[in-house]
Design a protein around this motif. Structure first.
Motif, PDB file in Angstrom:
ATOM      1  N   UNK A 115       0.829  -1.206   0.000  1.00 37.05           N
ATOM      2  CA  UNK A 115       0.000   0.000   0.000  1.00 37.05           C
ATOM      3  C   UNK A 115       0.867   1.260   0.000  1.00 37.05           C
ATOM      4  N   UNK A 116       0.294   2.329  -0.554  1.00 37.24           N
ATOM      5  CA  UNK A 116       0.892   3.670  -0.513  1.00 37.24           C
ATOM      6  C   UNK A 116       2.265   3.703  -1.159  1.00 37.24           C
ATOM      7  N   UNK A 117       2.409   2.978  -2.256  1.00 36.20           N
ATOM      8  CA  UNK A 117       3.666   2.992  -3.007  1.00 36.20           C
ATOM      9  C   UNK A 117       3.493   3.583  -4.396  1.00 36.20           C
ATOM     10  N   UNK A 118       2.323   3.357  -5.006  1.00 41.52           N
ATOM     11  CA  UNK A 118       2.117   3.807  -6.376  1.00 41.52           C
ATOM     12  C   UNK A 118       2.207   5.324  -6.460  1.00 41.52           C
ATOM     13  N   UNK A 119       2.678   5.801  -7.612  1.00 42.34           N
ATOM     14  CA  UNK A 119       2.804   7.239  -7.827  1.00 42.34           C
ATOM     15  C   UNK A 119       1.504   7.967  -7.519  1.00 42.34           C
ATOM     16  N   UNK A 120       0.402   7.444  -8.048  1.00 41.59           N
ATOM     17  CA  UNK A 120      -0.883   8.133  -7.892  1.00 41.59           C
ATOM     18  C   UNK A 120      -1.258   8.271  -6.422  1.00 41.59           C
ATOM     19  N   UNK A 121      -1.001   7.241  -5.623  1.00 46.52           N
ATOM     20  CA  UNK A 121      -1.349   7.290  -4.199  1.00 46.52           C
ATOM     21  C   UNK A 121      -0.418   8.234  -3.452  1.00 46.52           C
ATOM     22  N   UNK A 122       0.878   8.189  -3.767  1.00 45.77           N
ATOM     23  CA  UNK A 122       1.823   9.095  -3.107  1.00 45.77           C
ATOM     24  C   UNK A 122       1.453  10.553  -3.366  1.00 45.77           C
ATOM     25  N   UNK A 123       0.982  10.847  -4.561  1.00 43.37           N
ATOM     26  CA  UNK A 123       0.566  12.213  -4.880  1.00 43.37           C
ATOM     27  C   UNK A 123      -0.662  12.596  -4.069  1.00 43.37           C
ATOM     28  N   UNK A 124      -1.604  11.670  -3.930  1.00 40.63           N
ATOM     29  CA  UNK A 124      -2.792  11.947  -3.124  1.00 40.63           C
ATOM     30  C   UNK A 124      -2.425  12.117  -1.646  1.00 40.63           C
ATOM     31  N   UNK A 125      -1.420  11.372  -1.182  1.00 36.58           N
ATOM     32  CA  UNK A 125      -0.995  11.490   0.209  1.00 36.58           C
ATOM     33  C   UNK A 125      -0.425  12.867   0.522  1.00 36.58           C
ATOM     34  N   UNK A 126       0.057  13.557  -0.511  1.00 35.02           N
ATOM     35  CA  UNK A 126       0.580  14.910  -0.309  1.00 35.02           C
ATOM     36  C   UNK A 126      -0.504  15.861   0.201  1.00 35.02           C
ATOM     37  N   UNK A 127      -1.762  15.517  -0.033  1.00 32.42           N
ATOM     38  CA  UNK A 127      -2.861  16.373   0.392  1.00 32.42           C
ATOM     39  C   UNK A 127      -3.178  16.219   1.879  1.00 32.42           C
ATOM     40  N   UNK A 128      -2.662  15.162   2.496  1.00 28.82           N
ATOM     41  CA  UNK A 128      -2.941  14.906   3.901  1.00 28.82           C
ATOM     42  C   UNK A 128      -1.993  15.710   4.783  1.00 28.82           C
ATOM     43  N   UNK A 129      -2.431  15.992   5.990  1.00 29.92           N
ATOM     44  CA  UNK A 129      -1.526  16.580   6.975  1.00 29.92           C
ATOM     45  C   UNK A 129      -0.484  15.524   7.350  1.00 29.92           C
ATOM     46  N   UNK A 130       0.675  15.918   7.860  1.00 34.30           N
ATOM     47  CA  UNK A 130       1.688  14.924   8.239  1.00 34.30           C
ATOM     48  C   UNK A 130       1.167  13.866   9.211  1.00 34.30           C
ATOM     49  N   UNK A 131       0.352  14.273  10.180  1.00 32.42           N
ATOM     50  CA  UNK A 131      -0.208  13.290  11.115  1.00 32.42           C
ATOM     51  C   UNK A 131      -1.176  12.339  10.425  1.00 32.42           C
ATOM     52  N   UNK A 167      -7.979   9.878   6.031  1.00 33.62           N
ATOM     53  CA  UNK A 167      -6.983   9.578   5.022  1.00 33.62           C
ATOM     54  C   UNK A 167      -7.529   8.652   3.946  1.00 33.62           C
ATOM     55  N   UNK A 168      -8.240   7.603   4.368  1.00 32.72           N
ATOM     56  CA  UNK A 168      -8.826   6.669   3.403  1.00 32.72           C
ATOM     57  C   UNK A 168      -9.806   7.379   2.470  1.00 32.72           C
ATOM     58  N   UNK A 169     -10.645   8.225   3.048  1.00 29.84           N
ATOM     59  CA  UNK A 169     -11.650   8.919   2.240  1.00 29.84           C
ATOM     60  C   UNK A 169     -10.993   9.840   1.215  1.00 29.84           C
ATOM     61  N   UNK A 170      -9.932  10.530   1.624  1.00 26.08           N
ATOM     62  CA  UNK A 170      -9.284  11.480   0.715  1.00 26.08           C
ATOM     63  C   UNK A 170      -8.487  10.755  -0.367  1.00 26.08           C
ATOM     64  N   UNK A 171      -7.939   9.605  -0.022  1.00 23.64           N
ATOM     65  CA  UNK A 171      -7.180   8.837  -1.015  1.00 23.64           C
ATOM     66  C   UNK A 171      -8.126   8.088  -1.953  1.00 23.64           C
ATOM     67  N   UNK A 172      -9.067   7.356  -1.390  1.00 25.82           N
ATOM     68  CA  UNK A 172      -9.945   6.521  -2.213  1.00 25.82           C
ATOM     69  C   UNK A 172     -11.030   7.333  -2.912  1.00 25.82           C
ATOM     70  N   UNK A 173     -11.421   8.448  -2.302  1.00 23.12           N
ATOM     71  CA  UNK A 173     -12.487   9.249  -2.887  1.00 23.12           C
ATOM     72  C   UNK A 173     -12.090   9.914  -4.182  1.00 23.12           C
ATOM     73  N   UNK A 174     -10.796  10.140  -4.386  1.00 23.32           N
ATOM     74  CA  UNK A 174     -10.313  10.815  -5.587  1.00 23.32           C
ATOM     75  C   UNK A 174      -9.737   9.851  -6.618  1.00 23.32           C
ATOM     76  N   UNK A 175      -9.987   8.565  -6.424  1.00 22.97           N
ATOM     77  CA  UNK A 175      -9.417   7.573  -7.342  1.00 22.97           C
ATOM     78  C   UNK A 175     -10.503   6.774  -8.039  1.00 22.97           C
ATOM     79  N   UNK A 176     -10.320   6.562  -9.329  1.00 24.28           N
ATOM     80  CA  UNK A 176     -11.141   5.572 -10.015  1.00 24.28           C
ATOM     81  C   UNK A 176     -10.559   4.196  -9.721  1.00 24.28           C
ATOM     82  N   UNK A 177     -11.357   3.178  -9.938  1.00 25.87           N
ATOM     83  CA  UNK A 177     -10.851   1.823  -9.741  1.00 25.87           C
ATOM     84  C   UNK A 177      -9.768   1.543 -10.772  1.00 25.87           C
ATOM     85  N   UNK A 178      -8.547   1.306 -10.340  1.00 29.33           N
ATOM     86  CA  UNK A 178      -7.453   1.117 -11.306  1.00 29.33           C
ATOM     87  C   UNK A 178      -7.537  -0.239 -11.999  1.00 29.33           C
TER      88      UNK A 178
END
Length: 299
Positions: A115-131, A167-178
């Motif tokens: 988990x949290x390795x793909x480019x698309x997910x890492x980019x979405x993680x940038x939107x989260x606060x550090x915590x 975090x799950x909502x912000x990551x999964x909510x902005x992704x289509x099913x790959x």
């Protein structure tokens, strides 16, 4: 007459040797946490080295659980580093993209799951606060119990559950099913072939209606400083520079960040890495990493 043995020195040497053994065993996980927090293999390596220095110099006799201690130290340092990185990236030249890392030898990069390795997910993680990012990474990639994440972040367990949920909502909510791994690799290969020849029709047939192309040159090499959007514009963009860009370029499809990525070489040296994100609608996103300072992990 033999010199007397300095038992204290021997004991300290044995202790340090054991500390190094423990650290080496846990190092893949520590790097995996740091990389997912920072999206940079270079910064993650520096951070893990800092953790090693702290582990060498701390009072290890009072550490009951080395794995927990080292994970806590890594995560807290990564939170601080992520806060500083966010400020730096506000003045970054052009789109900022993660630093790719070769995962062919370790597909999960120190995690129980990739988990949290793909480019698309890492980019979405940038939107989260550090915590939020730390809570998400520790839970989703490493399956830490909420109680342990709460200790690491010095928060209550309900607060951690909320962080992970957000975090799950912000990551999964902005992704289509790959698409699956095989289809993603096929689409990447098809894209490279079409881009190389400037085949406008082939490119348009590969793209989803809202396709976007992002290039990270970091202001160091020539790359588009703004994203390109839309089927027609993106296809024409690749056709425009096909002839001059691809001359003399060798392409290798490698496993990077747990997915297929095309490594582009000129005279044997990697000068660009490109991957695609795709859904049932076609290729949604194209990511080009061309910043030479970010290619060491795939060179």
């Amino acid at each position: 007459m033999p010199e007397p043995v300095d038992e204290t020195a021997v004991s300290e040497a044995d202790d340090l040797e054991e500390a190094a053994r423990v650290f080496a065993e846990l190092r893949p996980r520590l790097f995996g946490i740091a990389y997912r927090m920072l999206s940079s293999a270079t910064e993650a390596e520096d951070l893990v080295q800092d953790v090693w220095v702290r582990w060498q110099t701390c009072d290890r006799s009072v550490v009951l659980n080395p794995a927990a201690y080292l994970a806590t130290t890594t995560t807290r340092l990564a939170i601080n580093a992520a806060q500083s990185a966010r400020v730096r990236r506000e003045t970054y030249v052009g789109p900022w993209l993660p630093e790719p890392v070769d995962t062919s030898a370790d597909p999960l990069l120190g995690a129980e799951r990739g988990e949290a390795l793909e480019f698309a997910v890492l980019i979405l993680l940038e939107r989260l606060s550090p915590n939020e990012r730390a809570a998400y990474v520790l839970r989703e990639a490493f399956d830490y119990p909420y109680s342990q994440i709460a200790e690491i972040l010095q928060l209550s367990e309900p607060a951690v559950r909320q962080l992970v949920s957000r975090g799950r909502k912000r990551v999964n909510g902005d992704r289509r099913t790959p698409v699956d791994e095989v289809e993603q690799r096929r689409l990447l290969s098809a894209f490279v072939s079409a881009a190389r020849t400037g085949d406008l029709v082939a490119l348009e047939n590969l793209f989803a209606a809202d396709v976007s192309s992002y290039s990270d040159g970091g202001g160091i090499v020539r790359a588009s400083k703004i994203p390109v959007h839309g089927v027609e514009r993106v296809a024409k963009y690749y056709r425009a520079f096909a002839e001059r860009f691809w001359a003399g370029v060798d392409v290798e499809i490698a496993t990077v960040n747990g997915e297929a990525m095309a490594l582009l070489r000129m005279d044997g040296a990697v000068f660009a890495a490109v991957t695609v994100v795709a859904s049932a609608q076609g290729i949604d996103r194209i990511f080009w990493q061309m910043n030479p300072n970010k290619l060491a992990g795939v060179s």
